[in-house]
Motif scaffolding. Sequence first.
Motif, PDB file in Angstrom:
ATOM      1  N   LEU A 163      -8.892   1.881  -3.441  1.00 34.04           N
ATOM      2  CA  LEU A 163      -9.426   3.189  -3.582  1.00 34.04           C
ATOM      3  C   LEU A 163      -8.334   4.365  -3.741  1.00 34.04           C
ATOM      4  O   LEU A 163      -8.844   5.469  -4.024  1.00 34.04           O
ATOM      5  CB  LEU A 163     -10.400   3.634  -2.235  1.00 34.04           C
ATOM      6  N   SER A 164      -7.136   4.136  -3.598  1.00 39.12           N
ATOM      7  CA  SER A 164      -6.050   5.115  -3.874  1.00 39.12           C
ATOM      8  C   SER A 164      -5.966   5.245  -5.165  1.00 39.12           C
ATOM      9  O   SER A 164      -5.669   6.094  -5.845  1.00 39.12           O
ATOM     10  CB  SER A 164      -4.751   4.747  -2.930  1.00 39.12           C
ATOM     11  N   ILE A 165      -5.966   3.972  -5.957  1.00 37.79           N
ATOM     12  CA  ILE A 165      -5.940   4.199  -7.446  1.00 37.79           C
ATOM     13  C   ILE A 165      -7.374   4.443  -8.163  1.00 37.79           C
ATOM     14  O   ILE A 165      -7.372   5.350  -8.940  1.00 37.79           O
ATOM     15  CB  ILE A 165      -5.646   2.731  -7.900  1.00 37.79           C
ATOM     16  N   ALA A 176     -10.729 -10.348  -3.446  1.00 36.73           N
ATOM     17  CA  ALA A 176      -9.663  -9.534  -4.410  1.00 36.73           C
ATOM     18  C   ALA A 176      -9.600  -9.874  -5.682  1.00 36.73           C
ATOM     19  O   ALA A 176      -9.455  -8.602  -6.597  1.00 36.73           O
ATOM     20  CB  ALA A 176      -8.322  -9.878  -3.369  1.00 36.73           C
ATOM     21  N   TRP A 177      -9.667 -11.013  -6.292  1.00 36.79           N
ATOM     22  CA  TRP A 177      -9.543 -11.283  -7.573  1.00 36.79           C
ATOM     23  C   TRP A 177     -10.920 -10.740  -8.494  1.00 36.79           C
ATOM     24  O   TRP A 177     -10.833 -10.246  -9.558  1.00 36.79           O
ATOM     25  CB  TRP A 177      -9.529 -12.847  -7.700  1.00 36.79           C
ATOM     26  N   VAL A 178     -12.099 -10.726  -7.591  1.00 39.66           N
ATOM     27  CA  VAL A 178     -12.983 -10.553  -8.456  1.00 39.66           C
ATOM     28  C   VAL A 178     -13.250  -8.756  -8.456  1.00 39.66           C
ATOM     29  O   VAL A 178     -13.462  -8.354  -9.546  1.00 39.66           O
ATOM     30  CB  VAL A 178     -14.533 -10.934  -7.536  1.00 39.66           C
ATOM     31  N   MET A 179     -12.685  -8.247  -7.448  1.00 41.29           N
ATOM     32  CA  MET A 179     -12.575  -6.705  -7.399  1.00 41.29           C
ATOM     33  C   MET A 179     -11.482  -6.453  -8.459  1.00 41.29           C
ATOM     34  O   MET A 179     -11.953  -5.093  -9.222  1.00 41.29           O
ATOM     35  CB  MET A 179     -12.343  -6.393  -6.106  1.00 41.29           C
ATOM     36  N   THR A 180     -10.625  -7.070  -8.687  1.00 39.17           N
ATOM     37  CA  THR A 180      -9.634  -6.685  -9.863  1.00 39.17           C
ATOM     38  C   THR A 180     -10.021  -6.908 -11.073  1.00 39.17           C
ATOM     39  O   THR A 180     -10.089  -6.028 -11.897  1.00 39.17           O
ATOM     40  CB  THR A 180      -8.345  -7.512  -9.397  1.00 39.17           C
ATOM     41  N   LEU A 181     -10.500  -8.356 -11.404  1.00 39.68           N
ATOM     42  CA  LEU A 181     -11.104  -8.777 -12.733  1.00 39.68           C
ATOM     43  C   LEU A 181     -11.989  -7.800 -13.141  1.00 39.68           C
ATOM     44  O   LEU A 181     -12.209  -7.552 -14.369  1.00 39.68           O
ATOM     45  CB  LEU A 181     -11.133 -10.144 -12.794  1.00 39.68           C
ATOM     46  N   GLY A 200       0.919  -1.343  -0.041  1.00 37.20           N
ATOM     47  CA  GLY A 200       0.019  -0.064   0.059  1.00 37.20           C
ATOM     48  C   GLY A 200       0.757   1.238  -0.003  1.00 37.20           C
ATOM     49  O   GLY A 200       0.554   2.280  -0.569  1.00 37.20           O
ATOM     50  N   GLY A 201       1.928   1.276   0.789  1.00 35.45           N
ATOM     51  CA  GLY A 201       2.982   2.309   0.884  1.00 35.45           C
ATOM     52  C   GLY A 201       3.535   2.593  -0.642  1.00 35.45           C
ATOM     53  O   GLY A 201       3.671   3.946  -0.907  1.00 35.45           O
ATOM     54  N   CYS A 202       3.733   1.573  -1.354  1.00 37.98           N
ATOM     55  CA  CYS A 202       4.353   1.737  -2.663  1.00 37.98           C
ATOM     56  C   CYS A 202       3.306   2.343  -3.639  1.00 37.98           C
ATOM     57  O   CYS A 202       3.553   3.124  -4.362  1.00 37.98           O
ATOM     58  CB  CYS A 202       5.002   0.523  -2.982  1.00 37.98           C
ATOM     59  N   VAL A 203       2.039   1.743  -3.502  1.00 39.62           N
ATOM     60  CA  VAL A 203       1.094   2.425  -4.351  1.00 39.62           C
ATOM     61  C   VAL A 203       0.890   3.915  -3.984  1.00 39.62           C
ATOM     62  O   VAL A 203       0.539   4.548  -4.934  1.00 39.62           O
ATOM     63  CB  VAL A 203      -0.295   1.289  -4.126  1.00 39.62           C
ATOM     64  N   PHE A 216       3.434   5.959  -5.396  1.00 44.41           N
ATOM     65  CA  PHE A 216       3.472   5.904  -6.967  1.00 44.41           C
ATOM     66  C   PHE A 216       2.211   6.878  -7.382  1.00 44.41           C
ATOM     67  O   PHE A 216       2.465   7.750  -8.189  1.00 44.41           O
ATOM     68  CB  PHE A 216       3.288   4.687  -7.506  1.00 44.41           C
ATOM     69  N   VAL A 217       1.059   6.979  -6.783  1.00 43.43           N
ATOM     70  CA  VAL A 217       0.114   7.943  -7.057  1.00 43.43           C
ATOM     71  C   VAL A 217       0.488   9.291  -6.733  1.00 43.43           C
ATOM     72  O   VAL A 217       0.185  10.127  -7.524  1.00 43.43           O
ATOM     73  CB  VAL A 217      -1.143   7.481  -6.181  1.00 43.43           C
ATOM     74  N   ILE A 218       1.074   9.588  -5.619  1.00 41.12           N
ATOM     75  CA  ILE A 218       1.470  11.035  -5.107  1.00 41.12           C
ATOM     76  C   ILE A 218       2.539  11.545  -6.136  1.00 41.12           C
ATOM     77  O   ILE A 218       2.345  12.602  -6.683  1.00 41.12           O
ATOM     78  CB  ILE A 218       1.962  10.945  -3.701  1.00 41.12           C
TER      79      ILE A 218
END
Length: 240
Positions: free
Chosen positions: A84-86, A122-127, A14-17, A20-22
């Motif tokens: 939700l950050s992405i 997690a996979w359903v939310m991603t796909l 999460g910190g990496c994501v 990257f967003v910032i």
Amino acid sequence: MKFNLNSNFLFMIGGCVFTFVIAQSVFFLYRAIKQAKIMGMDRAVIKSTIISSAAFSIAPALSILLGVLSLSKFLGLPLPWIRLSILGALTYELTAAASAASSVGISVTEQITNPQAYTTIAWVMTLGIIPGVILIPLFLKKIQGGLISQKNRDRIWGEHFMTAIFLGMISAFLGMVFATVRKGIAGWIPVFVLIFSAIVMVCCGLAIKKYNVKWLEDYALPFSILGGMAFAILTTHILV
């Protein structure tokens, strides 16, 4: 190894994501300011635009924060924070998580203890979001061109068509709203929340049109979401 929804590894991802967003936001802010100066825009105009854009992002950010907190009780904090950050698509994330949880026989009111169920959700939310990532770059320009062409030919029918698209998107969520109405008064809570959110939106619309409160145009939807969440908490506390 014990399954942990809030493991340090997930927080590291999460910190990496987040970083990257910032970094991406700062990069495009820098490029926009540089381009504005090349175009000869006044410094005061640039500063005013940055401040107003930041101010108008507060209400949507609050609704997303509430979404993260809502999902964290069920999925832990890192996964909702990362997603939700992405995306920032609160309506999609909540719906996808609830649908996936229902398919594996888990209630969204309880914390997940099964790693297989967590992975499935997690996979359903991603796909589920991938088609949009692919289709928008390929077909958005063509779809927008068709909509603009329709509005140019007949403005009234163009507006009706846009309204129909919006209602079609809304109707996709109505199944979840009315799914529990047979479970007694508590099952009607989603319906009550829907009605209250609609009332908030109508009030915002009247304020914009009748009293010319233009700043509400950017805040009407977040206010409706926040109002609905607050009303859901209140009615759940009273009725359940």
